[in-house]
Design a protein around this motif. Structure first.
Motif, PDB file in Angstrom:
ATOM      1  N   GLY A 102      39.228  27.458  44.933  1.00 37.69           N
ATOM      2  CA  GLY A 102      38.770  28.842  44.921  1.00 37.69           C
ATOM      3  C   GLY A 102      39.728  29.757  44.201  1.00 37.69           C
ATOM      4  N   THR A 103      41.022  29.552  44.431  1.00 38.83           N
ATOM      5  CA  THR A 103      42.043  30.354  43.759  1.00 38.83           C
ATOM      6  C   THR A 103      41.992  30.130  42.254  1.00 38.83           C
ATOM      7  N   ALA A 104      41.904  28.864  41.858  1.00 40.93           N
ATOM      8  CA  ALA A 104      41.880  28.536  40.432  1.00 40.93           C
ATOM      9  C   ALA A 104      40.638  29.110  39.754  1.00 40.93           C
ATOM     10  N   LEU A 105      39.495  28.989  40.401  1.00 40.92           N
ATOM     11  CA  LEU A 105      38.268  29.520  39.807  1.00 40.92           C
ATOM     12  C   LEU A 105      38.278  31.042  39.749  1.00 40.92           C
ATOM     13  N   ALA A 106      38.779  31.687  40.797  1.00 39.45           N
ATOM     14  CA  ALA A 106      38.870  33.151  40.787  1.00 39.45           C
ATOM     15  C   ALA A 106      39.809  33.622  39.678  1.00 39.45           C
ATOM     16  N   ALA A 107      40.932  32.938  39.517  1.00 37.63           N
ATOM     17  CA  ALA A 107      41.871  33.302  38.454  1.00 37.63           C
ATOM     18  C   ALA A 107      41.252  33.073  37.083  1.00 37.63           C
ATOM     19  N   ALA A 108      40.556  31.968  36.919  1.00 33.81           N
ATOM     20  CA  ALA A 108      39.916  31.669  35.630  1.00 33.81           C
ATOM     21  C   ALA A 108      38.881  32.730  35.277  1.00 33.81           C
ATOM     22  N   VAL A 109      38.065  33.113  36.238  1.00 34.05           N
ATOM     23  CA  VAL A 109      37.047  34.141  35.989  1.00 34.05           C
ATOM     24  C   VAL A 109      37.709  35.482  35.679  1.00 34.05           C
ATOM     25  N   THR A 110      38.737  35.823  36.424  1.00 31.19           N
ATOM     26  CA  THR A 110      39.438  37.089  36.208  1.00 31.19           C
ATOM     27  C   THR A 110      40.043  37.156  34.812  1.00 31.19           C
TER      28      THR A 110
ATOM     29  N   GLY B  52      37.486  37.200  32.032  1.00 26.88           N
ATOM     30  CA  GLY B  52      36.895  38.535  31.949  1.00 26.88           C
ATOM     31  C   GLY B  52      37.795  39.525  31.257  1.00 26.88           C
ATOM     32  N   ILE B  53      39.090  39.469  31.557  1.00 24.22           N
ATOM     33  CA  ILE B  53      40.044  40.360  30.890  1.00 24.22           C
ATOM     34  C   ILE B  53      40.088  40.053  29.396  1.00 24.22           C
ATOM     35  N   ALA B  54      40.083  38.769  29.050  1.00 30.23           N
ATOM     36  CA  ALA B  54      40.062  38.381  27.632  1.00 30.23           C
ATOM     37  C   ALA B  54      38.799  38.897  26.955  1.00 30.23           C
TER      38      ALA B  54
ATOM     39  N   ALA C 210      42.873  34.121  27.747  1.00 35.96           N
ATOM     40  CA  ALA C 210      41.935  32.989  27.714  1.00 35.96           C
ATOM     41  C   ALA C 210      42.670  31.677  28.003  1.00 35.96           C
ATOM     42  N   ALA C 211      43.890  31.548  27.491  1.00 36.54           N
ATOM     43  CA  ALA C 211      44.676  30.335  27.750  1.00 36.54           C
ATOM     44  C   ALA C 211      44.998  30.209  29.238  1.00 36.54           C
TER      45      ALA C 211
END
Length: 118
Positions: A71-79, A82-84, A108-109
């Protein structure tokens, strides 16, 4: 890999908290964005979000495999994706300089790294 990503992201977010709290206009200027009173206000108001994220990533750095880490990894990836995306959008709209694309590349990286760390 997850632990290292969380530590690096916590440090990044803590630095962004300080920058947005103390000198939001200087940060915005890096991307060719005019730091009017409204932008500085929003930057300062948003700064605690970065502090919260720093605490979040720091406390979850040792989360073992399982739903919490996923969940942490997916939330960070989405965040970070989105910023990118908003950076790319801003450049395409002509409201930010080329430097925003460099930042978007790093963001994005980070998003990809969190997906791979799951």
């Amino acid at each position: 890999m997850f632990t290292l990503l969380c530590i690096a992201t916590a440090v990044l977010c803590a630095v962004l908290f300080a920058v947005f709290l103390i000198a939001p206009g200087a940060y915005m200027g890096l991307y060719g964005v005019t730091a009017d009173a409204s932008a500085v206000f929003i930057g300062r108001r948003a700064s605690p979000l970065f502090l919260g994220l720093a605490v979040f990533f720091w406390l979850l750095r040792d989360a073992g495999s399982g739903p919490l880490q996923d969940g942490t990894a997916l939330a960070a990836a989405v965040t970070f994706a989105g910023i990118a995306a908003t950076g790319i959008w801003s450049y395409a709209a002509g409201s930010a300089s080329f430097a925003i694309l460099v930042a978007a590349g790093f963001e994005a990286a980070i998003a990809v790294a969190f997906v791979l760390a799951r």
